[in-house]
Motif scaffolding. Structure first.
Motif, PDB file in Angstrom:
ATOM      1  N   GLY A 150       0.812  -1.210   0.000  1.00  0.00           N
ATOM      2  CA  GLY A 150       0.000   0.000   0.000  1.00  0.00           C
ATOM      3  C   GLY A 150       0.844   1.258   0.000  1.00  0.00           C
ATOM      4  N   TYR A 151       0.323   2.296  -0.653  1.00  0.00           N
ATOM      5  CA  TYR A 151       0.977   3.605  -0.668  1.00  0.00           C
ATOM      6  C   TYR A 151      -0.010   4.638  -0.139  1.00  0.00           C
ATOM      7  CZ  TYR A 151       3.489   7.732  -2.284  1.00  0.00           C
ATOM      8  OH  TYR A 151       4.155   8.927  -2.336  1.00  0.00           O
ATOM      9  N   GLN A 152       0.390   5.368   0.919  1.00  0.00           N
ATOM     10  CA  GLN A 152      -0.493   6.299   1.598  1.00  0.00           C
ATOM     11  C   GLN A 152      -0.226   7.728   1.136  1.00  0.00           C
ATOM     12  OE1 GLN A 152       0.595   5.380   5.627  1.00  0.00           O
ATOM     13  NE2 GLN A 152      -0.999   3.844   5.820  1.00  0.00           N
ATOM     14  N   VAL A 153      -1.299   8.458   0.891  1.00  0.00           N
ATOM     15  CA  VAL A 153      -1.210   9.857   0.491  1.00  0.00           C
ATOM     16  C   VAL A 153      -2.191  10.663   1.333  1.00  0.00           C
ATOM     17  CG1 VAL A 153      -0.478   9.310  -1.858  1.00  0.00           C
ATOM     18  CG2 VAL A 153      -2.906   9.535  -1.347  1.00  0.00           C
ATOM     19  N   LEU A 154      -2.116  12.000   1.208  1.00  0.00           N
ATOM     20  CA  LEU A 154      -3.028  12.906   1.924  1.00  0.00           C
ATOM     21  C   LEU A 154      -3.004  12.644   3.415  1.00  0.00           C
ATOM     22  CD1 LEU A 154      -6.072  12.824  -0.532  1.00  0.00           C
ATOM     23  CD2 LEU A 154      -4.186  14.470  -0.456  1.00  0.00           C
ATOM     24  N   ASP A 155      -1.790  12.603   3.978  1.00  0.00           N
ATOM     25  CA  ASP A 155      -1.611  12.379   5.422  1.00  0.00           C
ATOM     26  C   ASP A 155      -2.241  11.076   5.882  1.00  0.00           C
ATOM     27  OD1 ASP A 155      -0.210  14.728   5.685  1.00  0.00           O
ATOM     28  OD2 ASP A 155      -1.999  15.912   6.144  1.00  0.00           O
ATOM     29  N   GLY A 156      -2.204  10.061   5.045  1.00  0.00           N
ATOM     30  CA  GLY A 156      -2.708   8.752   5.420  1.00  0.00           C
ATOM     31  C   GLY A 156      -4.198   8.581   5.297  1.00  0.00           C
ATOM     32  N   SER A 157      -4.905   9.561   4.769  1.00  0.00           N
ATOM     33  CA  SER A 157      -6.362   9.438   4.643  1.00  0.00           C
ATOM     34  C   SER A 157      -6.776   8.737   3.359  1.00  0.00           C
ATOM     35  CB  SER A 157      -7.019  10.818   4.703  1.00  0.00           C
ATOM     36  OG  SER A 157      -6.560  11.633   3.642  1.00  0.00           O
ATOM     37  N   ALA A 158      -5.848   8.492   2.451  1.00  0.00           N
ATOM     38  CA  ALA A 158      -6.121   7.747   1.223  1.00  0.00           C
ATOM     39  C   ALA A 158      -5.016   6.722   1.029  1.00  0.00           C
ATOM     40  CB  ALA A 158      -6.224   8.673   0.020  1.00  0.00           C
ATOM     41  N   VAL A 159      -5.413   5.517   0.601  1.00  0.00           N
ATOM     42  CA  VAL A 159      -4.461   4.419   0.430  1.00  0.00           C
ATOM     43  C   VAL A 159      -4.718   3.751  -0.912  1.00  0.00           C
ATOM     44  CG1 VAL A 159      -3.506   2.313   1.432  1.00  0.00           C
ATOM     45  CG2 VAL A 159      -4.521   4.033   2.927  1.00  0.00           C
ATOM     46  N   PHE A 160      -3.646   3.505  -1.657  1.00  0.00           N
ATOM     47  CA  PHE A 160      -3.724   2.749  -2.900  1.00  0.00           C
ATOM     48  C   PHE A 160      -2.997   1.427  -2.691  1.00  0.00           C
ATOM     49  CE2 PHE A 160      -4.009   7.221  -4.048  1.00  0.00           C
ATOM     50  CZ  PHE A 160      -5.126   7.230  -4.875  1.00  0.00           C
ATOM     51  N   ASN A 161      -3.705   0.314  -2.940  1.00  0.00           N
ATOM     52  CA  ASN A 161      -3.167  -1.012  -2.667  1.00  0.00           C
ATOM     53  C   ASN A 161      -3.166  -1.885  -3.910  1.00  0.00           C
ATOM     54  OD1 ASN A 161      -4.412  -0.289   0.255  1.00  0.00           O
ATOM     55  ND2 ASN A 161      -2.749  -1.761   0.489  1.00  0.00           N
ATOM     56  N   VAL A 162      -2.148  -2.699  -4.018  1.00  0.00           N
ATOM     57  CA  VAL A 162      -2.154  -3.849  -4.915  1.00  0.00           C
ATOM     58  C   VAL A 162      -1.961  -5.079  -4.029  1.00  0.00           C
ATOM     59  CG1 VAL A 162      -1.383  -2.645  -6.970  1.00  0.00           C
ATOM     60  CG2 VAL A 162       0.310  -3.529  -5.364  1.00  0.00           C
ATOM     61  N   ALA A 163      -2.690  -6.150  -4.334  1.00  0.00           N
ATOM     62  CA  ALA A 163      -2.680  -7.308  -3.443  1.00  0.00           C
ATOM     63  C   ALA A 163      -2.882  -8.578  -4.249  1.00  0.00           C
ATOM     64  CB  ALA A 163      -3.763  -7.176  -2.369  1.00  0.00           C
ATOM     65  N   ALA A 164      -2.429  -9.673  -3.678  1.00  0.00           N
ATOM     66  CA  ALA A 164      -2.670 -11.009  -4.207  1.00  0.00           C
ATOM     67  C   ALA A 164      -3.251 -11.842  -3.073  1.00  0.00           C
ATOM     68  CB  ALA A 164      -1.383 -11.639  -4.730  1.00  0.00           C
ATOM     69  N   ARG A 165      -4.365 -12.523  -3.333  1.00  0.00           N
ATOM     70  CA  ARG A 165      -5.038 -13.319  -2.309  1.00  0.00           C
ATOM     71  C   ARG A 165      -5.318 -14.717  -2.837  1.00  0.00           C
ATOM     72  NH1 ARG A 165      -7.397 -12.664   2.547  1.00  0.00           N
ATOM     73  NH2 ARG A 165      -9.031 -14.145   3.140  1.00  0.00           N
ATOM     74  N   TRP A 166      -5.036 -15.683  -1.995  1.00  0.00           N
ATOM     75  CA  TRP A 166      -5.275 -17.095  -2.310  1.00  0.00           C
ATOM     76  C   TRP A 166      -6.230 -17.669  -1.280  1.00  0.00           C
ATOM     77  CZ3 TRP A 166      -3.596 -21.291   0.838  1.00  0.00           C
ATOM     78  CH2 TRP A 166      -3.806 -22.562   0.275  1.00  0.00           C
ATOM     79  N   ASP A 167      -7.302 -18.340  -1.758  1.00  0.00           N
ATOM     80  CA  ASP A 167      -8.294 -18.963  -0.883  1.00  0.00           C
ATOM     81  C   ASP A 167      -8.440 -20.436  -1.258  1.00  0.00           C
ATOM     82  OD1 ASP A 167      -9.668 -16.574   0.633  1.00  0.00           O
ATOM     83  OD2 ASP A 167      -9.567 -15.953  -1.464  1.00  0.00           O
ATOM     84  N   ARG A 168      -8.618 -21.251  -0.247  1.00  0.00           N
ATOM     85  CA  ARG A 168      -8.778 -22.701  -0.458  1.00  0.00           C
ATOM     86  C   ARG A 168      -9.792 -23.235   0.548  1.00  0.00           C
ATOM     87  NH1 ARG A 168      -6.495 -27.142   2.095  1.00  0.00           N
ATOM     88  NH2 ARG A 168      -6.200 -29.027   0.799  1.00  0.00           N
ATOM     89  N   TYR A 169     -10.725 -24.072   0.040  1.00  0.00           N
ATOM     90  CA  TYR A 169     -11.715 -24.671   0.947  1.00  0.00           C
ATOM     91  C   TYR A 169     -11.802 -26.174   0.650  1.00  0.00           C
ATOM     92  CZ  TYR A 169     -15.774 -25.041   3.988  1.00  0.00           C
ATOM     93  OH  TYR A 169     -16.619 -25.365   5.029  1.00  0.00           O
ATOM     94  N   ARG A 170     -11.638 -26.942   1.701  1.00  0.00           N
ATOM     95  CA  ARG A 170     -11.833 -28.394   1.636  1.00  0.00           C
ATOM     96  C   ARG A 170     -13.189 -28.709   2.248  1.00  0.00           C
ATOM     97  NH1 ARG A 170      -8.839 -32.934   5.304  1.00  0.00           N
ATOM     98  NH2 ARG A 170      -9.612 -34.780   4.198  1.00  0.00           N
ATOM     99  N   ARG A 171     -14.028 -29.390   1.497  1.00  0.00           N
ATOM    100  CA  ARG A 171     -15.394 -29.685   1.941  1.00  0.00           C
ATOM    101  C   ARG A 171     -15.660 -31.183   1.873  1.00  0.00           C
ATOM    102  NH1 ARG A 171     -15.643 -27.687  -3.283  1.00  0.00           N
ATOM    103  NH2 ARG A 171     -16.668 -29.086  -4.796  1.00  0.00           N
ATOM    104  N   ARG A 172     -16.782 -31.584   2.487  1.00  0.00           N
ATOM    105  CA  ARG A 172     -17.210 -32.976   2.444  1.00  0.00           C
ATOM    106  C   ARG A 172     -17.656 -33.355   1.031  1.00  0.00           C
ATOM    107  NH1 ARG A 172     -21.032 -31.866   7.510  1.00  0.00           N
ATOM    108  NH2 ARG A 172     -20.159 -29.766   7.207  1.00  0.00           N
ATOM    109  N   GLY A 173     -17.302 -34.546   0.601  1.00  0.00           N
ATOM    110  CA  GLY A 173     -17.668 -35.002  -0.725  1.00  0.00           C
ATOM    111  C   GLY A 173     -19.062 -35.603  -0.759  1.00  0.00           C
ATOM    112  N   LEU A 174     -19.481 -35.960  -1.962  1.00  0.00           N
ATOM    113  CA  LEU A 174     -20.816 -36.539  -2.134  1.00  0.00           C
ATOM    114  C   LEU A 174     -20.879 -37.983  -1.669  1.00  0.00           C
ATOM    115  CD1 LEU A 174     -21.720 -35.054  -5.640  1.00  0.00           C
ATOM    116  CD2 LEU A 174     -22.385 -34.214  -3.377  1.00  0.00           C
TER     117      LEU A 174
END
Length: 340
Positions: A295-319
Motif C-alpha cells: 500500500g501507498y499512503q497519500v493525503l496524510d494517510g487518509s487515502a491508500v492505494f493497494n495492490v494485493a494477491a489473495r489465495w483462498d482454499r476450501y476443503r469440503r465434504r464429498g458426495l
C-alpha cells in the motif's frame, strides 16, 4: 523707561528659557514577572499542547492518535477498507467512530466451475466498507462492522457474488481484548460455498501489537471454539439421506484464527501479510487463505492505494461417505481506499 525695557525683555525671554530647560524622563515600563499575559482564546477553541524542549524525546507527549506520523504506522490504515484483520483506530478527541470505504477491480483465476457451459468470469469489482468504534473509559470497549464484497463473479458485473460481512463487540485494551460476540457470514461460490457462518464468544480474544517503535504491527485473532454453519453451492450441496447427512443439517463446532503482520517502509509504503484458518471439528471442512498487499499512503494517510494477491482454499465434504473435495482460487487486486 529702564524699568519698562526690563519688563518687556523678561516677557519675551521667558518662553525661550522654558524651552532650554530639560524635560523630565518618562516613567519606566511596568515590570512583569515572566511572559506578558496574552488575551484569552476565543470560546470553542482547543489549545495546542506545548512541548517542553528541556524534556528528552521519550518523555514528550505523543502526537494525537489518528494522525499520520512519519516514521511510524500510527493510526493509518494498514490494508484496504473491508479487509479482514485490519481494524481502524478512532481518535477519541474527534469522535468514537472511524470509517473507511474502498473500491477497485480484481482478476480471478481458478476455482470450481460455476456454469458448465462457460468459464468463470475473470474480472470482478471490489467494494469494501468498515466502521470501528472505540471507548477507552473504564476497562475499554470497541466495536467493528465490516463489509467486503465482490461483484460479477457469477453473471452480471454489478451483481454481488463473493464476500463477507462481520460484526463484533469487544472489551479490553487494544493490545488484548476479549471478544464478547462476533458474527461473520461469507459466500464463496468458486470454492463451492454458498454460506459460511461463524458465531464466536468467550474464550475468543484478539489484539493489535505495535513493534519496533510502531514501524511494525502484529494483529491476532484466536477463537478456540465457535459455532459454524455451512451450505455448499450448486451441485456440491449434499442432499440429506439415511446414509449420509447434509452439510447444512446442524451447526458444527470449529476453531478459527487470523493473523496480520504489517511493516512500514518509510516514508509511506506498507507491506502487509495476512492469513486465515478455520477448521470444523470432526469434519473435513477447512478454510485456508493467505494475502500479501503493498500500500501507498497519500493525503496524510487518509487515502491508500493497494495492490494485493489473495489465495483462498476450501476443503469440503464429498458426495460420498468419507470423501472430500477441495477447490482454490487466486485473486489479484488493485484498490483505492478513503479513511475518515
Amino acid at each position: 523707561m529702564r524699568r519698562l525695557a526690563v519688563a518687556i525683555a523678561l516677557a519675551f525671554g521667558a518662553p525661550v528659557l522654558a524651552q532650554d530647560e530639560a524635560l523630565p524622563p518618562p516613567p519606566p515600563p511596568p515590570a512583569y514577572e515572566g511572559d506578558v499575559p496574552l488575551p484569552p482564546p476565543p470560546s470553542g477553541t482547543r489549545p495546542l499542547p506545548q512541548l517542553d524542549p528541556r524534556l528528552p524525546p521519550a518523555q514528550r507527549p505523543a502526537p494525537p492518535s489518528g494522525a499520520f506520523q512519519g516514521g511510524a504506522i500510527g493510526e493509518s490504515p494498514v490494508a484496504p477498507a473491508g479487509s479482514p484483520a485490519a481494524p481502524l483506530h478512532p481518535d477519541e478527541t474527534i469522535g468514537h467512530w472511524r470509517y473507511a470505504m474502498a473500491s477497485g477491480v480484481a482478476g480471478r483465476f481458478g476455482g470450481m466451475q460455476l456454469d458448465p457451459d462457460r468459464e468463470n468470469p475473470g474480472v470482478l469489482l471490489y467494494f469494501g466498507a468498515q466502521a470501528d468504534g472505540l471507548w477507552s473509559e473504564g476497562f475499554g470497549k470497541s466495536a467493528r462492522l465490516r463489509l467486503r464484497m465482490f461483484t460479477g463473479g457469477e453473471s452480471e458485473v454489478y451483481l454481488p457474488s463473493d464476500g463477507e460481512i462481520e460484526g463484533a463487540f469487544m472489551i479490553g485494551r487494544r493490545e488484548f481484548r476479549f471478544v464478547l460476540g462476533r458474527l461473520e457470514v461469507g459466500r464463496y461460490p468458486a470454492l463451492g460455498v454458498d454460506v459460511l457462518a461463524q458465531l464466536a464468544t468467550l474464550p475468543c480474544f484478539e489484539g493489535s501489537l505495535p513493534l519496533l517503535g510502531d514501524t511494525m504491527r502484529l494483529y491476532y485473532y484466536v477463537s478456540p471454539v465457535e459455532a459454524s454453519f455451512v451450505r455448499y453451492h450448486g451441485d456440491a450441496h449434499i442432499e440429506h439421506s439415511a446414509a449420509w447427512a447434509s452439510e447444512s443439517d446442524v451447526p458444527v463446532a470449529a476453531s478459527a484464527g487470523r493473523l496480520r503482520w504489517t511493516l512500514l517502509l518509510p516514508p509511506s509504503v506498507l507491506l502487509s501479510l495476512q492469513g486465515d484458518l478455520m477448521k470444523m471439528w470432526n469434519k473435513a471442512d477447512t478454510f485456508l487463505a493467505g494475502e500479501a498487499s503493498l500500500g501507498y499512503q497519500v493525503l496524510d494517510g487518509s487515502a491508500v492505494f493497494n495492490v494485493a494477491a489473495r489465495w483462498d482454499r476450501y476443503r469440503r465434504r464429498g458426495l460420498g461417505v468419507e470423501t472430500s473435495e477441495t477447490d482454490g482460487e487466486m485473486k489479484l487486486l488493485a484498490i483505492a481506499s478513503l479513511v475518515f
